[in-house]
Design an enzyme around this catalytic site. Structure first.
Site: not given
Length: 295
Positions: A189, A243
């Site tokens: 990611r 995050c």
């Protein structure tokens, strides 16, 4: 009543501790212990509640990631905004949590319990511990499970908000060139190769990727302090941690606190950052990939 306080000179996240299943087995009947089941699946919002109803540690209250540990979503703010003080106060006030209690949080993978741990710290409550090994370890060591749901126990929980533990997008943008920024998501990611939750891939400029799973030897089991020190060896000052939406980042914040490094949560995370048209995005890999386990 809601009280707003500033971060004291000492690190309010210090003293973060993961307690053993053996300790909880020995103290589960203590009147001053309040246990919370924080299990969840970010991809399946109903999974945590189903698991709780199927079986949980006796006396534990369930906290839903979407309903209890997050607030309503909006255009900005990310996928898991912080719960507002009133809602959080009402929820805690029905579980018996007050200054005389020790709170124990457990989960399945090591990030939902730390989300709750961080929220309690943010709202000024410090006597909170995370269960090492979580629910799996409890079951493996022969701990009793039940499907009985405890009733409400009313208490006077007073939030004392530590605003300096959290960072907004504008505050982050002002500090990007002079603060260490940690991206707690998976490597795939981070580099923009894979994005299962958000509509844009990549990372915030200048961020260092430290997948939160690198702080764990297995789900909900933390590496020792020497190993954590090696993982975060290049981190200086008070880093900002993010995050996807402010959940798994708290696992890194917990790990940093265990080795004495204070940090700040960018609560909106990547999902908030990219909600703005002028969002600067980087892709690619200036760093080496660390070990991780699959969730």
């Amino acid at each position: 009543m809601i009280i707003v306080i500033s971060m004291p000179a000492e690190n309010p996240l210090s003293g973060s501790s993961a307690i053993s299943v053996k300790w909880l087995l020995d103290h589960i009947e203590d009147e001053n212990i309040v246990v919370f089941d924080c299990r969840c699946d970010i991809a399946d919002h109903s999974a945590g509640r189903r698991m709780y109803y199927e079986g949980h540690i006796p006396g534990s209250y369930f906290l839903d990631m979407e309903e209890d540990l997050s607030g309503p979503t909006d255009t900005h703010g990310g996928r898991h905004p912080l719960p507002d003080p009133v809602s959080f106060t009402i929820r805690m006030g029905k579980t018996g949590v007050d200054e005389t209690k020790t709170v124990i949080a457990y989960d399945e993978y090591g990030f939902a319990a730390t989300r709750f741990w961080w929220l309690l710290k943010y709202y000024g409550f410090d006597n909170v511990l995370v269960l090492e090994g979580g629910y799996r370890e409890w079951v493996e060591q022969g701990g009793m499970i039940t499907d009985k749901i405890p009733g409400p126990v009313y208490s006077n929980f007073i939030p004392r908000i530590r605003h300096n533990l959290v960072c907004t997008r504008n505050q982050l943008r002002e500090k990007l060139d002079r603060v260490k920024l940690i991206d707690s998501r998976s490597y795939e990611r981070y580099v923009g190769r894979f994005e299962p939750f958000d509509f844009r891939a990549g990372h915030i400029p200048s961020a260092t990727n430290i997948d939160f799973t690198t702080a764990l030897s297995s789900p909900s089991v933390w590496k020792d302090r020497d190993e954590l020190g090696a993982i975060f060896r290049e981190i200086e000052g008070m880093p900002i941690v993010y995050c996807g939406s402010g959940v798994t980042a708290t696992a890194n914040i917990f790990a940093l606190a265990r080795i004495g490094i204070p940090s700040i949560l960018y609560a909106g995370g990547w999902s908030d950052w990219i909600s703005y048209e002028d969002a600067e995005i980087e892709t690619g890999d200036p760093y080496s990939k660390g070990e991780s386990f699959s969730l």
